[in-house]
Structures are given as structure tokens and as C-alpha cells.
Design a protein around this motif. Structure first.
Motif, short mmCIF file in Angstrom:
data_model
loop_
_atom_site.label_atom_id
_atom_site.label_comp_id
_atom_site.label_asym_id
_atom_site.label_seq_id
_atom_site.Cartn_x
_atom_site.Cartn_y
_atom_site.Cartn_z
N GLY A 169 79.42 106.28 5.34
CA GLY A 169 79.92 105.91 4.03
C GLY A 169 81.34 105.39 3.99
O GLY A 169 81.87 105.13 2.91
N GLU A 170 81.96 105.18 5.15
CA GLU A 170 83.35 104.69 5.17
C GLU A 170 83.63 103.88 6.43
O GLU A 170 83.29 104.30 7.53
N VAL A 171 84.25 102.72 6.23
CA VAL A 171 84.64 101.86 7.35
C VAL A 171 86.06 101.38 7.13
O VAL A 171 86.45 101.07 6.00
N GLN A 172 86.83 101.32 8.22
CA GLN A 172 88.19 100.79 8.15
C GLN A 172 88.33 99.58 9.07
O GLN A 172 87.82 99.59 10.20
N ILE A 173 89.05 98.58 8.56
CA ILE A 173 89.34 97.37 9.32
C ILE A 173 90.85 97.18 9.32
O ILE A 173 91.50 97.30 8.27
N GLU A 174 91.39 96.86 10.49
CA GLU A 174 92.83 96.65 10.63
C GLU A 174 93.12 95.17 10.84
O GLU A 174 92.42 94.50 11.61
N LEU A 175 94.14 94.69 10.17
CA LEU A 175 94.56 93.30 10.29
C LEU A 175 96.05 93.26 10.58
O LEU A 175 96.85 93.73 9.75
N PRO A 176 96.46 92.71 11.73
CA PRO A 176 97.90 92.58 11.99
C PRO A 176 98.48 91.43 11.17
O PRO A 176 97.78 90.46 10.86
N TYR A 177 99.74 91.55 10.82
CA TYR A 177 100.42 90.45 10.13
C TYR A 177 100.42 89.22 11.03
O TYR A 177 100.64 89.31 12.23
N VAL B 190 93.55 89.36 2.24
CA VAL B 190 93.41 90.73 1.73
C VAL B 190 92.00 90.96 1.22
O VAL B 190 91.35 91.96 1.55
N THR B 191 91.49 90.02 0.44
CA THR B 191 90.15 90.13 -0.13
C THR B 191 89.09 90.15 0.97
O THR B 191 88.13 90.93 0.90
N SER B 192 89.27 89.32 1.98
CA SER B 192 88.27 89.24 3.05
C SER B 192 88.12 90.54 3.82
O SER B 192 87.01 90.97 4.11
N ILE B 193 89.25 91.18 4.15
CA ILE B 193 89.12 92.44 4.91
C ILE B 193 88.59 93.56 4.03
O ILE B 193 87.83 94.41 4.50
N ALA B 194 88.94 93.55 2.74
CA ALA B 194 88.39 94.57 1.82
C ALA B 194 86.88 94.38 1.65
O ALA B 194 86.12 95.35 1.69
N ASP B 195 86.46 93.13 1.48
CA ASP B 195 85.04 92.82 1.33
C ASP B 195 84.25 93.24 2.57
O ASP B 195 83.19 93.87 2.46
N SER B 196 84.77 92.93 3.74
CA SER B 196 84.07 93.31 4.98
C SER B 196 84.02 94.82 5.15
O SER B 196 82.99 95.37 5.55
N ALA B 197 85.12 95.51 4.83
CA ALA B 197 85.13 96.98 4.95
C ALA B 197 84.10 97.59 3.99
O ALA B 197 83.35 98.50 4.37
N CYS B 198 84.02 97.06 2.77
CA CYS B 198 83.02 97.56 1.81
C CYS B 198 81.60 97.26 2.29
O CYS B 198 80.71 98.11 2.21
N GLY B 199 81.39 96.06 2.80
CA GLY B 199 80.06 95.69 3.29
C GLY B 199 79.59 96.57 4.43
O GLY B 199 78.44 97.02 4.45
N TYR B 200 80.47 96.83 5.37
CA TYR B 200 80.08 97.67 6.50
C TYR B 200 79.94 99.14 6.08
O TYR B 200 79.08 99.85 6.62
N ALA B 201 80.73 99.59 5.12
CA ALA B 201 80.52 100.95 4.60
C ALA B 201 79.12 101.04 3.97
O ALA B 201 78.40 102.02 4.20
#
Length: 138
Positions: free
Chosen positions: A31-39, A55-66
């Protein structure tokens, strides 16, 4: 969970956008996934902040994988809808998107996404997302 974690890792590797961004899968839990993005300067907008699209892309992917952690066997996930609130400029050395399942139904899964900017020991919440994901038979 081990097979599911591997499935998510294998899928994440296939995401060209995440590869282009230099993002990495940080953690996979039920039920939870984390994705890290370096600056990266290449991901900024005109004022030097991380672009809202990144920002939106990493949030969307984290939600999708969760959502995928809760999907029935034989299903993949696609985004049906999301809303994101940018709370402050995305300034940091790295960014962590956390996707969390709020409700998993037979066909739709509703997730909450958070993106935190990290600079040294300082962590600031920069974005909140609510997303609806669809189970798609593969």
C-alpha cells in the motif's frame, strides 16, 4: 510481497520518463511506494525550482505503484485522474514522492501522494496529490 516487489521493480525499470529524470525506486511496502528524484538543473523551470511537471510525474508514479501493490493478480495500473496542489517552490537537493493507498476497490484505487524536498537535514512538504488509479487486465 517479494514477487510483487520484483514486479514493481521490473516495471519501474521500463519507465523511460523515470530513467530520463534519474529517479529511483526507494521503497515498496504493502500500500505504499516511495520514489526518489535527485535535483537536476535539466528538470527545473525558469526560476530554478524543480518543474511542476517533474513533481507531478514522480507523485503519479508513486501513487500508481502503491495501487499496484493492492491490484488483483493479472492486473496492471493506469492513472484515471489526479489533482495536485503545489504548496511551495520545489527547492532541494533531492525529492521523495510517497504514494499511499487510501482505498482499493475492485476496479479503482484512490491514492494520496506527497512530495517532500530534502536539503541536508531539512524536509519540506512541497506537493500533495489525490489520484484515482484503474486496474487494467493484462
Amino acid at each position: 510481497m517479494t514477487d510483487l516487489k520484483k514486479r514493481i521493480e521490473d516495471s519501474f525499470i521500463l519507465q523511460g520518463l523515470m530513467e530520463t529524470f534519474g529517479a529511483r525506486l526507494l521503497s515498496v511496502k504493502d500500500g505504499e511506494v516511495q520514489i526518489e528524484l535527485p535535483y537536476a538543473k535539466s528538470l527545473t523551470q525558469q526560476q530554478g525550482f524543480l518543474h511542476a511537471g517533474a513533481v507531478t510525474s514522480i507523485a503519479d508514479s508513486a501513487c500508481g505503484y502503491a495501487a499496484l501493490t493492492k491490484a488483483p493478480e493479472g492486473c496492471d495500473i493506469v492513472s484515471a485522474e489526479f489533482k495536485i496542489n503545489m504548496l511551495r517552490p520545489a527547492i532541494g537537493e533531492k525529492f521523495i514522492a510517497t504514494g499511499t493507498v487510501e482505498n482499493a476497490g475492485r476496479n479503482l484505487t484512490v491514492c494520496r501522494g506527497e512530495v517532500v524536498a530534502i536539503s541536508g537535514e531539512t524536509r519540506k512538504l512541497v506537493a500533495l496529490m489525490q489520484a484515482t488509479m484503474v486496474n487494467v487486465r493484462v
